[in-house]
Design a protein around this motif. Structure first.
Motif, PDB file in Angstrom:
ATOM      1  N   SER A   1      -1.518 -25.729 -16.560  1.00 12.23           N
ATOM      2  CA  SER A   1      -0.712 -24.547 -16.858  1.00 12.23           C
ATOM      3  C   SER A   1      -0.138 -24.001 -15.549  1.00 12.23           C
ATOM      4  O   SER A   1      -0.535 -24.411 -14.462  1.00 12.23           O
ATOM      5  CB  SER A   1      -1.601 -23.489 -17.509  1.00 12.23           C
ATOM      6  N   GLY A   2       0.788 -23.064 -15.669  1.00  8.27           N
ATOM      7  CA  GLY A   2       1.432 -22.487 -14.488  1.00  8.27           C
ATOM      8  C   GLY A   2       0.450 -21.921 -13.482  1.00  8.27           C
ATOM      9  O   GLY A   2       0.563 -22.147 -12.285  1.00  8.27           O
ATOM     10  N   GLY A   3      -0.546 -21.182 -13.984  1.00 12.67           N
ATOM     11  CA  GLY A   3      -1.527 -20.570 -13.090  1.00 12.67           C
ATOM     12  C   GLY A   3      -2.348 -21.626 -12.362  1.00 12.67           C
ATOM     13  O   GLY A   3      -2.608 -21.523 -11.161  1.00 12.67           O
ATOM     14  N   GLN A   4      -2.712 -22.686 -13.101  1.00 17.68           N
ATOM     15  CA  GLN A   4      -3.493 -23.764 -12.467  1.00 17.68           C
ATOM     16  C   GLN A   4      -2.664 -24.498 -11.424  1.00 17.68           C
ATOM     17  O   GLN A   4      -3.152 -24.851 -10.364  1.00 17.68           O
ATOM     18  CB  GLN A   4      -3.965 -24.757 -13.539  1.00 17.68           C
TER      19      GLN A   4
ATOM     20  N   SER B   1      -1.415 -11.737 -17.123  1.00 20.13           N
ATOM     21  CA  SER B   1      -2.873 -11.830 -17.023  1.00 20.13           C
ATOM     22  C   SER B   1      -3.269 -12.896 -15.994  1.00 20.13           C
ATOM     23  O   SER B   1      -4.342 -12.845 -15.420  1.00 20.13           O
ATOM     24  CB  SER B   1      -3.488 -12.138 -18.384  1.00 20.13           C
ATOM     25  N   VAL B   2      -2.394 -13.859 -15.775  1.00 24.11           N
ATOM     26  CA  VAL B   2      -2.680 -14.922 -14.817  1.00 24.11           C
ATOM     27  C   VAL B   2      -2.315 -14.484 -13.390  1.00 24.11           C
ATOM     28  O   VAL B   2      -2.954 -14.884 -12.427  1.00 24.11           O
ATOM     29  CB  VAL B   2      -1.923 -16.207 -15.223  1.00 24.11           C
ATOM     30  N   GLN B   3      -1.297 -13.630 -13.278  1.00 23.01           N
ATOM     31  CA  GLN B   3      -0.909 -13.104 -11.959  1.00 23.01           C
ATOM     32  C   GLN B   3      -2.112 -12.488 -11.267  1.00 23.01           C
ATOM     33  O   GLN B   3      -2.362 -12.740 -10.091  1.00 23.01           O
ATOM     34  CB  GLN B   3       0.158 -12.007 -12.120  1.00 23.01           C
ATOM     35  N   ALA B   4      -2.866 -11.691 -12.027  1.00 21.52           N
ATOM     36  CA  ALA B   4      -4.022 -11.022 -11.442  1.00 21.52           C
ATOM     37  C   ALA B   4      -5.054 -12.039 -10.979  1.00 21.52           C
ATOM     38  O   ALA B   4      -5.685 -11.862  -9.941  1.00 21.52           O
ATOM     39  CB  ALA B   4      -4.636 -10.052 -12.449  1.00 21.52           C
ATOM     40  N   GLN B   5      -5.214 -13.141 -11.732  1.00 19.67           N
ATOM     41  CA  GLN B   5      -6.154 -14.187 -11.313  1.00 19.67           C
ATOM     42  C   GLN B   5      -5.764 -14.728  -9.936  1.00 19.67           C
ATOM     43  O   GLN B   5      -6.593 -14.879  -9.048  1.00 19.67           O
ATOM     44  CB  GLN B   5      -6.142 -15.370 -12.294  1.00 19.67           C
TER      45      GLN B   5
END
Lengths: 334, 334
Positions: free
Chosen positions: A152-155, A184-188
Motif C-alpha cells: 500500500s502507499g504507506g508501506q 490515518s496513514v500520514q500519522a503513522q
C-alpha cells in the motif's frame, strides 16, 4: 547547541524557459538548519520549496549563493567528495508509487545504495542490514522479496524511508513525504520519522504544503512565497505570533477540524492568484495580494531582518525606517 | 424537511479478473433540501463510487448497481434508461470533479464548454446562452467574463479552472450538486476561496450539496451533516456537531485523532494501525475489527446492528449494545 549542519546563503536558482525568459524559482534565500532538528519549509505549489531541496542536494546547479554542509560548499565538491557527501545526505520523495522501481524487489531497492557505495563485501551481511532496516521502518523481513506493487502507499513510503536510511545519513530531505497518503496513514509515517530521528539523531529538512502537519513535526519553520523566504521562526511562535501578512493568511486559510472553532474564526481570504515566477511583481512579491500593501512595497524589496530573537521576516511593516505605513489599495491587482 | 434524495441499501460491485470487488455494500442515507452532506472516508472506501452511482456514471460492465434504490424527488434513478438519465444529469443533478486540470476540454474555449450543457438541455439562442454564461462567471467570481469566455483552459490557473467547473455545473440551475473532492488539488489559500464560494452559491441558489472529501477541516467548515464511510459502508452518520463532539464509532475517533491540528500545541498524533480490508472478500463482521482497539469476539463474526442515538445520529458498532457496556464494566472491575 547552535551547531549548524547546513547553511543556505543567498541561494538563487533560476531556470531558462525559452524565448529568453527566466523563471526565478528561488531568489535570495538564506537559512540554516541545526544539527538534530527538523526544519520545515512550507509554501504553496510553485513557491520554490522543492527546488531548494533539490539544489541543496546538488541535483540542480545553483545560479548564485552558497550551500554549506558542515562548512563545506556542496556545489564546489569534486566528484569523489560529492560521492561521499551523498552518504551523509539522502532524500525521501513525495510519490511512493513513482519513486520505487516496479521491477526491483524491495531487497534490491534498499540494497542498491549500499552496493553503489560498496559498503558490504559480504552479501549476507548486506542482506541482514536490509532486514534490519525493514524492521526499523515497521515492515518485516518477509517483505524483502516482494515487489513494490504488492504494498500500500504507506508501506511503500516506509520502503522509501528504509532506502534513505541505508547509508546511515545524518541529514534527510523529505520532500512532501506524506501528501500522497491517506490521513490515518500520514500519522503513522510522521510518527515513524519522529521515532527514527530520536533513535539515530537525524536532521530533517521537511518540505510540505500542509502547514498543520509541518507544525506538528518541525522545530523551526520557514514560510516561502514565490521563490522568497518571507518568514522564519520556531514553529510555536509562527502559529502564536505570525508577522508576515502572507503567513497570517496562510494560517487562517487552513481549516481546523473542530466546528465550534471553525465557525468562530475570522478568515483572511486572499484575493487573486499567485503571480508568475517568470515575471514576478516589483518590490515585495506578495504585494499584489497583500491586504496591507503600502507605497514602498512596489518599489523596494523588503529586507530579511531579525525582528525579535530568532524570528526573521521580510516585510516593510516591521521595518522601522519606513515612515508611511498607510495601506494603498491600488497595489492589489485582481 | 423535504428529502431531495434518498439512497437505500445501495450495493455496487465491479467484476474483475481477480474476482468481484464489493465497492459499496449497503449504503443508506438521505439529503434534505438546501443542506450540505459530507461523505468522509479514506481512499478506496467507496465514497466516489457512491456518488458516481447517484449520477449513474458507473461503467457497466465491469461495474454494476447490484441492489438498492436511489430516489431523487420521488423518482427512482436506478431503473431509468440512459436517455432519461441524460435529461437529469446536468439539469437536476450536477457534478464537480476533483481535478480541474482534466475536467475541462483543452481544445475548446471556456465559453463553448460553459454553453454546451445549456444548449443541450434548453431551447435557447446563442446570445441568450452567452449572457447566461457571463452571469454564471460573475457568480463564481471570474473577472472580465466577456473577455475570458473566448479563452482556453490552459490560460487559467487551477483555482480559476475550478471556478469554471463550478459554473458549468450550476448553469442549468440543478437542485443537487455532487462535489467529489473539489478542493483537494488546490492550494490552501485557493481552497479557502472556493469553500467561501460554495457558501455563497448555496445562499443564492439554495442548491443541495453532497461533498465527498477526506479532509475533516473542510467538513468542519461547510457541512451540515456528515456520513463516515469505511470499506463500502456508512459506519456513522450525524449532524456535524454529533460527529465531532459526540463521536461514537472507533474509526471516526481514530480519524479525528490522526489529523494534526494547527491550534493545538504538542499533541501526539495517534494513527490508526494497519490498513483497510480487501474488498474482494470483505470480512463478514465489522470491517474495522482488525484495526479497532475495542474489538470484541462478536465484531469479527456479525456486522453490528445500527443504533439510533438520535433522529440524526446513527452508528454501526457493537459497542453501542447494552451487553458490550456490561462487558466493559465487568472487565473494568477485574
Amino acid at each position: 547547541m547552535d551547531d549548524k549542519i547546513l547553511e543556505v546563503l543567498h541561494l538563487k536558482k533560476h531556470f531558462t524557459v525559452g524565448k529568453g525568459q527566466v523563471l526565478q524559482a528561488v531568489n535570495d534565500v538564506t537559512f540554516n538548519v541545526k544539527r538534530g532538528e527538523t526544519f520545515g519549509l512550507v509554501g504553496e505549489s510553485g513557491c520554490g520549496k522543492s527546488t531548494i531541496g533539490r539544489t541543496i542536494l546538488g541535483l540542480y546547479d545553483k545560479t548564485d549563493g552558497d550551500v554549506l554542509y558542515d562548512g563545506r560548499n556542496v556545489h564546489d565538491l569534486n566528484e569523489k567528495d560529492r560521492f561521499q557527501f551523498y552518504r551523509r545526505m539522502q532524500m525521501i520523495f513525495q510519490d511512493p508509487y513513482a519513486s520505487l522501481n516496479p521491477r526491483s524487489t524491495v531487497k534490491e531497492v534498499i540494497s542498491e545504495p549500499m552496493e553503489i557505495h560498496n559498503i558490504y563485501r559480504d552479501k549476507k551481511e548486506q542482506l541482514n542490514r536490509v532486514y534490519q532496516l525493514l524492521e526499523e521502518v515497521g515492515l518485516n523481513r518477509d517483505h524483502a522479496n516482494r515487489y513494490p506493487h504488492e504494498f500500500s502507499g504507506g508501506q511503500r513510503q516506509r520502503i522509501g524511508i528504509a532506502r534513505a536510511l541505508a547509508l546511515e545519513p545524518d541529514f534527510i530531505i523529505a520532500d512532501e513525504p506524506i501528501s500522497a497518503l491517506d490521513v490515518s496513514v500520514q500519522a503513522q509515517v510522521v510518527n515513524l520519522l519522529k521515532a527514527l530521528q530520536i533513535q539515530k539523531g537525524l536532521t530533517f529538512l521537511f518540505i510540505a504544503h500542509d502547514l498543520s502537519m509541518v507544525k506538528q513535526i518541525s522545530d523551526r519553520i520557514g514560510v516561502m512565497y514565490l521563490g522568497h523566504l518571507v518568514e522564519l521562526t520556531e514553529s510555536t511562535t509562527l502559529y502564536d505570533d505570525p508577522l508576515h501578512p502572507y503567513t497570517k493568511a496562510l494560517l487562517s486559510a487552513i481549516p481546523i477540524p473542530d466546528p465550534d472553532i471553525e465557525e468562530a474564526r475570522e478568515r483572511i481570504i486572499l484575493k487573486g492568484e499567485l503571480p508568475s515566477p517568470i515575471n514576478p511583481p516589483s518590490g515585495c512579491v506578495f504585494r499584489t495580494r497583500c491586504p496591507m500593501a503600502m507605497e514602498i512595497c512596489s518599489k523596494t524589496k523588503p529586507a530579511w531582518q531579525e525582528v525579535t530573537q530568532d524570528h526573521y521576516v521580510a516585510c516593510h511593516l516591521y521595518d522601522e525606517t519606513v515612515e508611511n505605513k498607510e495601506p494603498v489599495k491600488s497595489l492589489i491587482r485582481n | 424537511m423535504d428529502k431531495i434524495l434518498e439512497v437505500k441499501d445501495l450495493h455496487v460491485t465491479f467484476s474483475t479478473y481477480g474476482g468481484t470487488v464489493k465497492a459499496v455494500r449497503g449504503v443508506n442515507f438521505y439529503l434534505n433540501k438546501g443542506e450540505t452532506l459530507a461523505i468522509v472516508g479514506e481512499s478506496g472506501c467507496g465514497k466516489s463510487v457512491t456518488s458516481n452511482a447517484i449520477m449513474r456514471l458507473i461503467p457497466e460492465p465491469p461495474g454494476k448497481i447490484s441492489n438498492g434504490s436511489i430516489i431523487f424527488k420521488n423518482k427512482e434513478l436506478t431503473t431509468l434508461s440512459e436517455k432519461e438519465m441524460r435529461s437529469i444529469r446536468g439539469v437536476d443533478i450536477s457534478m464537480i470533479f476533483q481535478d480541474p486540470m482534466t475536467a475541462l476540454n483543452p481544445t475548446l474555449t471556456i465559453g463553448t464548454q460553459l454553453m454546451e450543457g445549456l444548449q443541450q438541455h434548453q431551447q435557447i439562442t446563442g446570445d441568450q446562452a452567452k449572457s447566461k454564461a457571463i452571469e454564471m462567471m460573475n457568480l463564481v467570481g471570474i473577472p472580465n467574463p466577456a473577455e475570458r469566455l473566448k479563452q482556453y483552459p490552459h490560460q487559467f490557473s487551477g483555482g480559476m479552472r475550478q471556478r469554471i467547473v463550478i459554473a458549468m455545473a450550476l448553469i442549468c440551475k440543478p437542485e443537487l450538486l455532487i462535489a467529489d473532492e473539489p478542493t483537494t488539488a488546490l492550494d490552501v489559500t485557493i481552497q479557502a476561496q472556493i469553500l467561501e464560494l460554495f457558501n455563497e452559491i448555496q445562499e443564492v441558489t439554495g442548491v443541495s450539496i453532497i461533498l465527498i472529501t477526506h479532509d475533516l477541516g473542510v467538513v468542519a467548515k461547510i457541512a451540515d451533516r456528515i456520513a463516515v464511510m469505511y470499506a463500502g459502508k456508512i459506519i456513522e452518520v450525524g449532524t456535524k456537531r454529533e460527529i465531532f463532539y459526540q463521536t461514537q464509532h472507533p474509526y471516526t475517533k481514530g480519524l479525528l485523532h490522526s489529523v494534526p491540528r494547527l491550534d493545538l500545541q504538542g499533541e501526539k498524533l495517534t494513527p490508526i494501525d494497519g490498513t483497510p480490508p480487501d474488498l474482494f472478500s470483505p470480512p463478514q463482521g465489522c470491517p474495522f475489527t482488525a484495526r479497532c482497539p475495542l474489538a470484541m469476539e462478536v465484531c469479527d463474526k456479525v456486522y453490528p446492528v445500527t443504533t439510533e442515538r438520535s433522529d440524526s445520529h446513527k452508528v454501526d458498532c457493537w459497542m453501542q449494545d447494552d451487553r458490550a457496556k456490561q462487558l466493559l464494566a465487568t472487565s473494568a472491575e477485574k
